[in-house]
Design an enzyme around this catalytic site. Structure first.
Site, short mmCIF file in Angstrom:
data_model
loop_
_atom_site.label_atom_id
_atom_site.label_comp_id
_atom_site.label_asym_id
_atom_site.label_seq_id
_atom_site.Cartn_x
_atom_site.Cartn_y
_atom_site.Cartn_z
N SER A 15 0.80 -1.23 0.00
CA SER A 15 0.00 0.00 0.00
C SER A 15 0.83 1.27 0.00
CB SER A 15 -0.96 0.00 1.20
OG SER A 15 -0.30 -0.33 2.40
N TYR A 148 2.73 -14.19 -15.07
CA TYR A 148 1.86 -13.28 -14.32
C TYR A 148 0.41 -13.74 -14.40
CZ TYR A 148 -0.62 -9.01 -13.01
OH TYR A 148 -1.47 -8.10 -12.43
#
Length: 259
Positions: A15, A148
């Site tokens: 974050s 990914y």
């Protein structure tokens, strides 16, 4: 609308920028006691100050030592948002087994480490939220970034498995699946690409044309970090008590599915 998050402690991994920062900010605005996490201490502390977070957790979740350091700072967590992860632009020829292993550790096992450290406490308290940040490539992978794509699929899969394991505990496990999101780095990249792609000169035109080329959707633009944060905040709230093992797609309709 009050999402009734006051008094809840939330850890948002990754974050210190981008989506994670937007999620941390909204959860804090809704009254949650947010723990901001990142690997760069200066950047993480800067976001924590912006969010008004009381706790800053610094550590590499791709290692047990880093996960332990984060857990020690975070304490008892009611809402775990597994957002931390990384991606590159490699194709099959360049994504070696070593790249696959590293990507899986960073994008999948890091979240598992957090689940093992925080979910037992949620079970004991009889309430909790585990939210994975996934993506549409989990079910509709493209040729590029195969490693990914696969890690996103693993995030979705483990969230449902965890939901089954949490049956009757008061703890839920769900996924928020963003489409292409307009963070600062994406906007810079699209602006640089615009002249050679013929996308125009004004940002509104660039975004519309880039979205059509890359991620055609019903809205005709890229998503905003705040829109992902809104979905996370909803799933974190008591209003989502009846949602379990679900995927909430926030992609403007990019993924064409009736499910």
């Amino acid at each position: 609308m009050d999402l009734q998050l006051t008094g809840r402690r939330a850890l948002v991994t990754g974050s210190s920028s981008g989506l994670g920062e937007a999620i941390a900010l909204l959860l804090a605005q809704e009254g949650a006691d947010v723990v901001v996490h990142g690997r760069d201490e200066a950047r993480t502390r800067a976001v924590a100050e912006k969010v008004g977070a009381k706790a800053v957790a610094v550590g590499d979740l791709a290692t047990d030592e880093g996960a332990d350091a984060v857990a020690a700072v975070a304490g008892d967590v009611d809402v775990l948002v597994n957002n931390a992860g990384a991606y590159d632009h490699l194709g099959w020829a360049d994504s070696t087994p070593e790249v696959w292993l590293r990507t899986y550790d960073v994008n999948v096992v890091s979240g598992v480490r957090m689940i093992h450290r925080f979910v037992p406490g949620m079970r004991a308290r009889g309430w909790g939220r585990v939210i994975q940040i996934g993506g549409g490539l989990s079910g509709q992978p493209m040729a590029m970034q195969p490693h990914y794509n696969a890690t996103l699929a693993a995030r979705h899969n483990l969230a449902v498995s965890l939901a089954r394991d949490l049956k009757g505990t008061g703890v839920t496990s769900n996924v928020v699946a963003p489409g292409a999101i307009l963070v600062d780095s994406v906007q810079r990249l699209l602006t640089e690409m615009a002249p050679e792609r013929g996308w125009g000169g004004e940002w509104a035109e660039i975004e519309r044309n880039a979205a059509e080329d890359f991620v055609p959707n019903d809205v005709g633009r890229f998503g905003r970090p705040e829109e992902i944060a809104g979905a996370v905040a909803y799933l974190a709230s008591p209003y989502a008590d009846y949602i379990s093992g679900a995927t909430l797609r926030v992609d403007g309709g990019t993924i064409r599915s009736v499910q």
